[in-house]
Scaffold this motif. Structure first.
Motif, PDB file in Angstrom:
ATOM      1  N   UNK A 133       0.833  -1.211   0.000  1.00 51.47           N
ATOM      2  CA  UNK A 133       0.000   0.000   0.000  1.00 51.47           C
ATOM      3  C   UNK A 133       0.864   1.255   0.000  1.00 51.47           C
ATOM      4  N   UNK A 134       0.400   2.279  -0.644  1.00 51.61           N
ATOM      5  CA  UNK A 134       1.152   3.528  -0.701  1.00 51.61           C
ATOM      6  C   UNK A 134       1.394   4.056   0.715  1.00 51.61           C
ATOM      7  N   UNK A 135       2.633   4.424   0.977  1.00 57.81           N
ATOM      8  CA  UNK A 135       2.995   4.951   2.290  1.00 57.81           C
ATOM      9  C   UNK A 135       3.305   3.893   3.326  1.00 57.81           C
ATOM     10  N   UNK A 136       3.260   2.614   2.955  1.00 54.47           N
ATOM     11  CA  UNK A 136       3.547   1.543   3.915  1.00 54.47           C
ATOM     12  C   UNK A 136       4.996   1.600   4.376  1.00 54.47           C
TER      13      UNK A 136
ATOM     14  N   UNK B 145       0.511   2.501  13.523  1.00 53.08           N
ATOM     15  CA  UNK B 145       0.166   1.872  12.245  1.00 53.08           C
ATOM     16  C   UNK B 145      -0.221   0.428  12.528  1.00 53.08           C
ATOM     17  N   UNK B 146      -1.140  -0.155  11.767  1.00 46.99           N
ATOM     18  CA  UNK B 146      -1.399  -1.588  11.914  1.00 46.99           C
ATOM     19  C   UNK B 146      -0.174  -2.394  11.458  1.00 46.99           C
ATOM     20  N   UNK B 147       0.164  -3.434  12.234  1.00 43.18           N
ATOM     21  CA  UNK B 147       1.352  -4.247  11.942  1.00 43.18           C
ATOM     22  C   UNK B 147       0.941  -5.580  11.316  1.00 43.18           C
ATOM     23  N   UNK B 148       1.483  -5.855  10.136  1.00 45.76           N
ATOM     24  CA  UNK B 148       1.285  -7.138   9.471  1.00 45.76           C
ATOM     25  C   UNK B 148       2.630  -7.865   9.396  1.00 45.76           C
ATOM     26  N   UNK B 149       2.601  -9.178   9.623  1.00 46.55           N
ATOM     27  CA  UNK B 149       3.800  -9.997   9.513  1.00 46.55           C
ATOM     28  C   UNK B 149       3.728 -10.864   8.265  1.00 46.55           C
ATOM     29  N   UNK B 150       4.827 -10.951   7.533  1.00 51.51           N
ATOM     30  CA  UNK B 150       4.988 -11.916   6.443  1.00 51.51           C
ATOM     31  C   UNK B 150       6.175 -12.787   6.835  1.00 51.51           C
TER      32      UNK B 150
ATOM     33  N   UNK C  91      -7.769   4.172   6.778  1.00 53.98           N
ATOM     34  CA  UNK C  91      -6.808   3.595   7.721  1.00 53.98           C
ATOM     35  C   UNK C  91      -5.404   4.099   7.423  1.00 53.98           C
ATOM     36  N   UNK C  92      -4.573   4.249   8.450  1.00 52.08           N
ATOM     37  CA  UNK C  92      -3.189   4.674   8.190  1.00 52.08           C
ATOM     38  C   UNK C  92      -2.445   3.588   7.419  1.00 52.08           C
ATOM     39  N   UNK C  93      -1.463   3.960   6.612  1.00 43.94           N
ATOM     40  CA  UNK C  93      -0.668   2.953   5.898  1.00 43.94           C
ATOM     41  C   UNK C  93      -0.048   1.966   6.894  1.00 43.94           C
ATOM     42  N   UNK C  94       0.018   0.692   6.552  1.00 50.45           N
ATOM     43  CA  UNK C  94       0.466  -0.302   7.516  1.00 50.45           C
ATOM     44  C   UNK C  94       1.976  -0.318   7.709  1.00 50.45           C
ATOM     45  N   UNK C  95       2.367  -0.976   8.772  1.00 47.14           N
ATOM     46  CA  UNK C  95       3.765  -1.335   9.015  1.00 47.14           C
ATOM     47  C   UNK C  95       3.876  -2.832   8.734  1.00 47.14           C
ATOM     48  N   UNK C  96       4.800  -3.229   7.881  1.00 39.65           N
ATOM     49  CA  UNK C  96       4.906  -4.627   7.450  1.00 39.65           C
ATOM     50  C   UNK C  96       6.290  -5.153   7.800  1.00 39.65           C
ATOM     51  N   UNK C  97       6.327  -6.244   8.539  1.00 36.51           N
ATOM     52  CA  UNK C  97       7.593  -6.911   8.875  1.00 36.51           C
ATOM     53  C   UNK C  97       7.685  -8.208   8.092  1.00 36.51           C
ATOM     54  N   UNK C  98       8.728  -8.337   7.286  1.00 35.41           N
ATOM     55  CA  UNK C  98       9.000  -9.567   6.539  1.00 35.41           C
ATOM     56  C   UNK C  98      10.182 -10.244   7.206  1.00 35.41           C
TER      57      UNK C  98
END
Length: 447
Positions: free
Chosen positions: A312-315, A344-349, A421-428
């Motif tokens: 997503x833009x701004x992630x 920011x919402x945190x998603x894990x990959x 929603x605010x752009x997410x924070x993604x941890x890979x």
């Protein structure tokens, strides 16, 4: 050198991997025999900083390099595993400027000479790779070698130098239990195997008192000058600065470029290690090192690249190769601290090997992650099935969904992003293999 499939060294390594096992077979006999045939290059090295630990040893190696290069020293560095290119394991020092990854032809030549010296005898590929490092580092001038242990310590094939300038042991927790033992005291005893009689020892922050007690006991028994984190040196954050303190005084420094509170202790251990190795350390050196230190694939933020464009833009996208419960805790703490600064919402990959403990890793994120997408590790035959990995995340109290790859997971996150929603924070993360794959696919390999 970005396309290592075409490199000369890669071709040699592929040939060796077809002849010799890739895994671990913990003994020093084969390594000593091979090094003897090569003329014992490990005995012709500059002063060596030898670094062990379950977590943090790569970061400490990076800090040591940054500190020494800040003073103009030429620093050879051996680390493992690599993320994208085999050449990352060997950084060749240059006086007055940063070291560079080994040239392809130079590495290929060293590997061929090691293979020829081995004469077809049983050996692992990791032992050949390490012997090539000793050969390269003995033949190219430098002021110091930073050598990271591969696994354990006592029987790791880097453990053939009898008089290191300093042995450094970083936080010990559970990993590689099949080889190192299922109790933290047993793991600590294996790591303590790099401690040599009368040689300086630096013991980094230890979560387990029992691990620290084992390390201190071994150092005392061998008559080693010893520095223990929290006792002889320490570090903390104050007003957005890193404060380092030992018996020589206090230094007020910028926070390290490497994010996460755990890096304060890593930086402190490196400062103490370089001092213990006999090098002068000035406040100017420390300040320059905090601003210049680099360690790819460990809480590395991706700001551009092929995969970034799918999010997503701004992630905010982070990559980290941490893969055990201890690493999960420090990574989760870093994510929580980022959340304090900007929600920011945190998603894990996440992708992991089948030798790891996913439940313990995921539990660290139970209260902070929105959901988990589990992915396979295409670069390893030992990757955990994403469905089984998702079950572990679910058992840890997380919402989890298996995916076919990182790119698809990023697309799903983008598709589900709500406009308000605010752009997410993604941890890979979850594996250095996965971190390397991500950096390669994103077009941002280590340099």
């Amino acid at each position: 050198m970005n396309d290592v499939a075409l490199s000369e060294a890669e071709q040699v390594i592929n040939e060796l991997m077809a002849l010799h096992p890739k895994g671990f077979d913990m003994t020093l006999g084969r390594m000593r025999r091979l090094l003897d045939v090569l003329g014992n290059p490990q005995n012709r090295l500059p002063p060596m900083i030898h670094v062990a630990g379950t977590n943090g040893k790569g970061s400490v190696s990076a800090f040591c390099r940054a500190l020494l290069e800040a003073a103009g020293h030429a620093v050879h560095v051996h680390t493992s595993p690599h993320l994208v290119n085999w050449h990352e394991r060997y950084r060749i020092g240059q006086r007055g400027k940063p070291g560079v990854l080994v040239e392809d032809a130079l590495l290929a030549d060293a590997l061929r000479r090691v293979a020829e010296a081995n004469r077809g005898e049983p050996i692992t590929v990791f032992e050949i790779l390490t012997a090539a490092g000793f050969l390269l580092f003995s033949e190219l001038p430098a002021d110091v070698v930073v050598m990271e242990v591969g696994m354990g310590g006592r029987l790791d094939c880097t453990n053939v130098v009898d008089h290191p300038a300093v042995s450094v042991i970083m936080p010990i927790s559970f990993d590689h239990q099949a080889y190192l033992g299922d109790r933290v005291e047993l793991i600590a005893a294996e790591k303590a195997g790099i401690i040599k009689k009368g040689c300086p020892v630096v013991i980094g922050h230890q979560e387990y008192d029992s691990a620290r007690e084992v390390l201190v006991s071994v150092a005392e028994r061998l008559g080693c000058p010893m520095s223990v984190y929290g006792q002889d040196f320490r570090a903390h954050e104050e007003f957005g600065r890193l404060v380092y303190q030992d018996e020589f005084g206090l230094a007020d420094l910028p926070l390290p470029r490497l994010p996460g509170r755990h890096q304060l202790g890593n930086a402190a251990a490196a400062i103490r290690a370089v001092k213990a190795a006999g090098f002068d350390v000035t406040e100017a050196m420390m300040e320059k090192a905090m601003n210049s230190v680099e360690w790819p694939g460990r809480l590395q933020r991706l700001t551009e690249g092929e995969l970034v464009r799918l999010a997503p833009e701004g992630a905010e996208i982070w990559v980290d190769g941490g893969h055990n419960p201890g690493a999960g805790e420090v990574i989760a703490e870093a994510m929580a601290s980022f959340e304090e600064r900007q929600a920011r919402p945190l998603y894990l990959i996440i992708g992991m090997l089948n030798t790891k403990e996913p439940l313990g890793f995921f539990r660290a994120f139970t209260d902070i992650a929105e959901s988990v997408f589990t992915v396979p590790i295409a670069s390893s035959e030992s990757g955990l099935d994403p469905v089984a990995l998702a079950q572990s995340a679910y058992d840890a109290g997380l919402v989890a969904e298996p995916m076919s790859n990182v790119a698809d997971a990023l697309r799903v996150i983008a598709d589900r992003q709500l406009s308000d929603s605010p752009p997410p924070r993604i941890l890979i993360g979850g594996s250095l293999y996965l971190a390397g794959t991500v950096l390669a696919e994103n077009g941002t390999p280590p340099k």
